[in-house]
Design a protein around this motif. Structure first.
Motif, mmCIF file in Angstrom:
data_model
loop_
_atom_site.group_PDB
_atom_site.id
_atom_site.type_symbol
_atom_site.label_atom_id
_atom_site.label_comp_id
_atom_site.label_asym_id
_atom_site.label_seq_id
_atom_site.Cartn_x
_atom_site.Cartn_y
_atom_site.Cartn_z
ATOM 1 N N ILE A 7 0.809 -1.510 -0.238
ATOM 2 C CA ILE A 7 -0.227 0.531 0.113
ATOM 3 C C ILE A 7 1.311 0.909 0.168
ATOM 4 C CG2 ILE A 7 -1.747 -1.120 0.780
ATOM 5 C CD1 ILE A 7 -0.622 0.103 3.725
ATOM 6 N N SER A 9 0.663 5.857 -0.179
ATOM 7 C CA SER A 9 -0.075 7.133 -0.197
ATOM 8 C C SER A 9 0.614 8.258 -0.243
ATOM 9 C CB SER A 9 -0.358 7.042 1.217
ATOM 10 O OG SER A 9 -1.598 7.940 1.660
ATOM 11 N N TYR A 41 -2.619 -0.741 -3.541
ATOM 12 C CA TYR A 41 -3.643 0.200 -2.689
ATOM 13 C C TYR A 41 -2.246 1.100 -2.929
ATOM 14 C CZ TYR A 41 -6.715 -3.613 -1.699
ATOM 15 O OH TYR A 41 -7.776 -4.954 -2.248
ATOM 16 N N THR A 87 -6.435 0.583 -7.321
ATOM 17 C CA THR A 87 -6.271 -0.365 -6.492
ATOM 18 C C THR A 87 -6.610 -2.399 -8.064
ATOM 19 O OG1 THR A 87 -8.105 -1.858 -6.275
ATOM 20 C CG2 THR A 87 -9.492 -0.304 -6.855
ATOM 21 N N ILE A 124 -9.916 -0.450 2.029
ATOM 22 C CA ILE A 124 -9.264 0.793 2.324
ATOM 23 C C ILE A 124 -10.095 2.342 2.602
ATOM 24 C CG2 ILE A 124 -7.234 1.779 0.707
ATOM 25 C CD1 ILE A 124 -7.421 -0.502 1.257
#
Length: 238
Positions: A7, A9, A41, A87, A124
């Motif tokens: 994951i 960000s 993700y 995703t 998520i």
């Protein structure tokens, strides 16, 4: 089912909205970064609606980009800001919330932008809080906390641009509240390549996951388009 997932960000710096900023095509950089690290993700903040399809073309059909503006007429504007989750796993349910951009009329009914995505394996949440008003951010943290309580049984992963460092007392309180419902904050001090850098882009994972690796990515072209170092975390379902 592959129990290991990656994951990430990142908040995209607003001045990179032009198709060619500082000699770089930022959509190409972003797509290459996602592919290079085989990210499952990716929580992106500050993507414009009119860039969504161009990014989808860069990524190809192995990824879904989900999340739209959900604030009145903004849903129909190509320059509306969205907060998508990118995703590899097919999204089954998607929810979008979007407050006005003006902090003085923020009612605290939801975070400024909130996108939740449910797949057959994971849940998520990608958020972005108000960047200008600390008073509004504190309200939004309280509301976000209540939202996540509703999602705790899904074993959520929370990604987002909070515009608060982990040393901020209000954010520390939010971390403690998340721990009470089983969400673990990935601390700066636990991230490789952080070198004392305090990011305001944070990752929380449910205690249903084992954290395998966490790092801030630096020294790559991706840093050209972000106003902070991207976070990258690998986890595995327990």
């Amino acid at each position: 089912m592959n129990s290991k997932i990656t994951i990430a960000s990142m908040n995209i710096e607003s001045k990179s909205w032009s198709s060619d900023w500082d000699g770089y095509d930022y959509l190409k950089i972003l797509a290459n970064y996602i592919k290079k690290y085989n990210i499952t993700y990716f929580g992106a903040q500050e993507i414009m609606m009119f860039r969504k399809m161009k990014l989808q073309k860069r990524l190809g059909d192995t990824y879904y980009i989900v999340g739209n503006s959900n604030y009145g007429r903004l849903s129909f504007l190509s320059n509306s800001e969205i907060n998508p989750v990118i995703t590899r796993n097919m999204p089954l349910e998607v929810e979008n919330r979007h407050l006005t951009l003006l902090p003085n009329v923020c009612k605290g009914n939801a975070p400024r932008i909130l996108t939740t995505v449910k797949t057959d394996e994971n849940f998520i949440i990608n958020t972005k809080l108000e960047p200008q008003s600390n008073k509004a951010r504190i309200k939004e943290l309280k509301v976000l906390q209540e939202h996540i309580k509703n999602y705790k049984d899904f074993g959520p992963i929370l990604l987002g641009e909070f515009y608060m460092t982990e040393s901020d007392p209000d954010f520390q309180e939010f971390i403690r509240e998340m721990e009470k419902i089983g969400l673990v904050h990935i601390s700066n001090k636990d991230m490789e390549n952080s070198k004392g850098f305090e990011t305001t882009n944070h990752v929380f994972v449910s205690d249903a996951y084992e954290i395998l690796e966490s790092r801030m990515v630096s020294g790559e072209k991706i840093n050209k388009i972000s106003n902070g170092k991207p976070t990258l975390v690998k986890v595995r379902k327990k």
